[in-house]
Design a protein around this motif. Structure first.
Motif, PDB file in Angstrom:
ATOM      1  N   UNK A 287       0.851  -1.203   0.000  1.00 55.90           N
ATOM      2  CA  UNK A 287       0.000   0.000   0.000  1.00 55.90           C
ATOM      3  C   UNK A 287       0.883   1.248   0.000  1.00 55.90           C
ATOM      4  N   UNK A 288       0.546   2.191  -0.893  1.00 58.21           N
ATOM      5  CA  UNK A 288       1.209   3.498  -0.938  1.00 58.21           C
ATOM      6  C   UNK A 288       0.149   4.584  -0.811  1.00 58.21           C
ATOM      7  N   UNK A 289       0.426   5.607  -0.012  1.00 55.21           N
ATOM      8  CA  UNK A 289      -0.481   6.741   0.137  1.00 55.21           C
ATOM      9  C   UNK A 289       0.056   7.977  -0.556  1.00 55.21           C
ATOM     10  N   UNK A 290      -0.541   9.128  -0.198  1.00 57.36           N
ATOM     11  CA  UNK A 290      -0.117  10.404  -0.768  1.00 57.36           C
ATOM     12  C   UNK A 290      -0.362  11.482   0.276  1.00 57.36           C
ATOM     13  N   UNK A 291       0.594  12.332   0.517  1.00 56.43           N
ATOM     14  CA  UNK A 291       0.587  13.491   1.423  1.00 56.43           C
ATOM     15  C   UNK A 291       1.731  13.440   2.415  1.00 56.43           C
ATOM     16  N   UNK A 292       1.993  12.247   2.991  1.00 60.59           N
ATOM     17  CA  UNK A 292       2.927  12.088   4.102  1.00 60.59           C
ATOM     18  C   UNK A 292       2.490  12.941   5.277  1.00 60.59           C
ATOM     19  N   UNK A 293       1.304  12.625   5.809  1.00 60.37           N
ATOM     20  CA  UNK A 293       0.798  13.322   6.989  1.00 60.37           C
ATOM     21  C   UNK A 293       1.701  13.018   8.178  1.00 60.37           C
ATOM     22  N   UNK A 294       1.539  13.800   9.240  1.00 62.31           N
ATOM     23  CA  UNK A 294       2.431  13.693  10.390  1.00 62.31           C
ATOM     24  C   UNK A 294       2.440  12.295  11.003  1.00 62.31           C
ATOM     25  N   UNK A 295       1.302  11.586  10.920  1.00 68.82           N
ATOM     26  CA  UNK A 295       1.197  10.270  11.561  1.00 68.82           C
ATOM     27  C   UNK A 295       1.548   9.111  10.638  1.00 68.82           C
ATOM     28  N   UNK A 296       1.871   9.381   9.386  1.00 74.82           N
ATOM     29  CA  UNK A 296       2.081   8.295   8.425  1.00 74.82           C
ATOM     30  C   UNK A 296       3.188   7.340   8.863  1.00 74.82           C
ATOM     31  N   UNK A 297       4.216   7.864   9.490  1.00 72.30           N
ATOM     32  CA  UNK A 297       5.317   7.003   9.941  1.00 72.30           C
ATOM     33  C   UNK A 297       4.919   6.128  11.117  1.00 72.30           C
ATOM     34  N   UNK A 298       3.764   6.442  11.748  1.00 71.07           N
ATOM     35  CA  UNK A 298       3.307   5.671  12.905  1.00 71.07           C
ATOM     36  C   UNK A 298       2.136   4.751  12.579  1.00 71.07           C
ATOM     37  N   UNK A 299       1.734   4.701  11.304  1.00 72.17           N
ATOM     38  CA  UNK A 299       0.737   3.706  10.915  1.00 72.17           C
ATOM     39  C   UNK A 299       1.334   2.314  11.142  1.00 72.17           C
ATOM     40  N   UNK A 300       0.465   1.296  11.120  1.00 71.79           N
ATOM     41  CA  UNK A 300       0.935  -0.074  11.301  1.00 71.79           C
ATOM     42  C   UNK A 300       0.602  -0.886  10.066  1.00 71.79           C
ATOM     43  N   UNK A 301       1.583  -1.148   9.210  1.00 71.43           N
ATOM     44  CA  UNK A 301       2.996  -0.748   9.295  1.00 71.43           C
ATOM     45  C   UNK A 301       3.184   0.713   8.871  1.00 71.43           C
ATOM     46  N   UNK A 302       4.366   1.296   9.169  1.00 73.63           N
ATOM     47  CA  UNK A 302       4.654   2.658   8.700  1.00 73.63           C
ATOM     48  C   UNK A 302       4.422   2.767   7.200  1.00 73.63           C
ATOM     49  N   UNK A 303       3.776   3.854   6.782  1.00 72.63           N
ATOM     50  CA  UNK A 303       3.242   3.950   5.424  1.00 72.63           C
ATOM     51  C   UNK A 303       4.249   4.512   4.424  1.00 72.63           C
ATOM     52  N   UNK A 304       4.447   3.780   3.335  1.00 71.66           N
ATOM     53  CA  UNK A 304       5.143   4.327   2.174  1.00 71.66           C
ATOM     54  C   UNK A 304       4.190   5.319   1.515  1.00 71.66           C
ATOM     55  N   UNK A 305       4.682   6.523   1.213  1.00 66.58           N
ATOM     56  CA  UNK A 305       3.769   7.554   0.724  1.00 66.58           C
ATOM     57  C   UNK A 305       4.519   8.587  -0.101  1.00 66.58           C
ATOM     58  N   UNK A 306       3.760   9.389  -0.830  1.00 68.40           N
ATOM     59  CA  UNK A 306       4.319  10.500  -1.602  1.00 68.40           C
ATOM     60  C   UNK A 306       4.222  11.757  -0.744  1.00 68.40           C
ATOM     61  N   UNK A 307       5.351  12.378  -0.508  1.00 71.00           N
ATOM     62  CA  UNK A 307       5.360  13.570   0.355  1.00 71.00           C
ATOM     63  C   UNK A 307       4.990  14.808  -0.442  1.00 71.00           C
ATOM     64  N   UNK A 308       3.948  15.483   0.023  1.00 70.71           N
ATOM     65  CA  UNK A 308       3.525  16.766  -0.532  1.00 70.71           C
ATOM     66  C   UNK A 308       4.050  17.862   0.402  1.00 70.71           C
TER      67      UNK A 308
END
Length: 350
Positions: A287-308
């Protein structure tokens, strides 16, 4: 006893200059040499001097206030942008007035009380009414955010006489535009997942009518088409984690092994749905997200995401608006880049 307000004369005495020199510094006149300007600014800081906004408005014809028009502040992206714009405006010495359009398109705060001047807000569309409300409050210009931009493109934006900068919109000669590279960020996400051996990438898109959602969907399609990978049907959410959770059942039933969600909140809903289905992220589904919100690194598992980069987006929007207000700079079009942040929610396909 109320403390006496620090005056220009106080600053002039501390800095060892004339009151006229202090006035020039306050009004950003170029007719002050850098050393003198630094000395005056240091004196302002030491004494806690704050320019009198009303007096400056009489001198310059500007109130040093900008407006912000937004559909809602409930979404993470919009609240992050509000903070970024407020910080950037304060740095440039501007106050901020916010108008929210709401789900029904009606600008808030509510109309003025009976007997007060209401302009033409009862006779025009909601966006024009919002601009008129800001004009009545004497703002020098306005920034329009995200979902509200679609309403602005179809409105008479010149009626209130406001200089505008729009965040996330196609180019338009009527106003400046600052946008995130949504499509480029989506391409980064898809290329990452394909590089891990996934046959294709399913997309959980944002709501129809959203410029950001459309651009992220475009980038996803382009990245798949460029490699000849199948392009699965789009599943759509509304930016909330609840909609991500509901949509995930469709994605899992289709056999998806890789999901690109158009924002981190919807990705959070996907993570929960995968866990409740008895599968695991990233072992069974990446799973990949988009935004890199402040809590994304604390999701379970930590989220791979696109940083805006919300801070850069807000800063550039304010700079474009203020430069237009103060120096008559032409309407600009700027794109803020994104980058992929790889964490633990993606892994090679089985």
């Amino acid at each position: 006893m109320t403390a006496r307000r620090v005056s220009m004369a106080d600053v002039a005495e501390r800095a060892g200059v004339s009151g006229q020199t202090v006035s020039r510094v306050v009004n950003a006149s170029p007719r002050v040499d850098p050393e003198t300007r630094a000395r005056v600014e240091a004196a302002m800081t030491e004494l806690g001097y704050r320019p009198h906004r009303a007096a400056r408005a009489l001198r310059t014809g500007r109130t040093q206030t900008i407006g912000l028009v937004v559909s809602t502040l409930a979404s993470v992206g919009n609240s992050r942008m509000l903070q970024a714009v407020a910080d950037a405006a304060a740095t440039r010495g501007y106050a901020l007035t916010v108008v929210t359009l709401g789900a029904d398109g009606v600008p808030t705060p509510p109309p003025l009380a009976a007997g007060a001047s209401s302009g033409a807000s009862g006779r025009v569309g909601p966006v024009a009414a919002a601009f008129e409300r800001l004009a009545e409050q004497g703002v020098d210009g306005a920034i329009v955010l995200n979902e509200a931009t679609a309403r602005v493109r179809g409105a008479d934006v010149g009626a209130a006489g406001l200089r505008l900068v729009v965040v996330d919109s196609p180019r338009d000669d009527r106003f400046g535009v600052v946008e995130t590279d949504h499509a480029g960020g989506a391409r980064l996400a898809v290329k990452h997942l394909l590089s891990l051996g996934h046959a294709t990438v399913h997309h959980l898109a944002g709501p129809e009518g959203s410029f950001a959602a459309a651009e992220r969907e475009r980038g996803w399609r382009e990245a798949l088409s460029a490699t000849g990978a199948p392009v699965p049907p789009v599943v759509r959410g509304d930016w909330t984690s609840a909609s991500g959770f509901a949509a995930a059942s469709v994605l899992l039933e289709s056999g998806a092994t890789a999901v690109f969600a158009a924002n981190d909140q919807m990705a959070l809903g996907v993570l929960r749905a995968v866990a409740e289905s008895g599968r695991a992220v990233p072992e069974d589904v990446s799973v990949v997200g988009f935004d890199d919100v402040a809590d994304a690194a604390d999701y379970r598992p930590p989220l791979t995401t696109v940083r805006q980069d919300f801070d850069a987006l807000g800063s550039r929007a304010v700079a474009a608006l203020v430069d237009g207000i103060e120096a008559g700079a032409p309407a600009a079009f700027e794109t803020v880049p994104t980058r992929l942040v790889v964490r633990e929610s993606t892994a090679p396909a089985r």
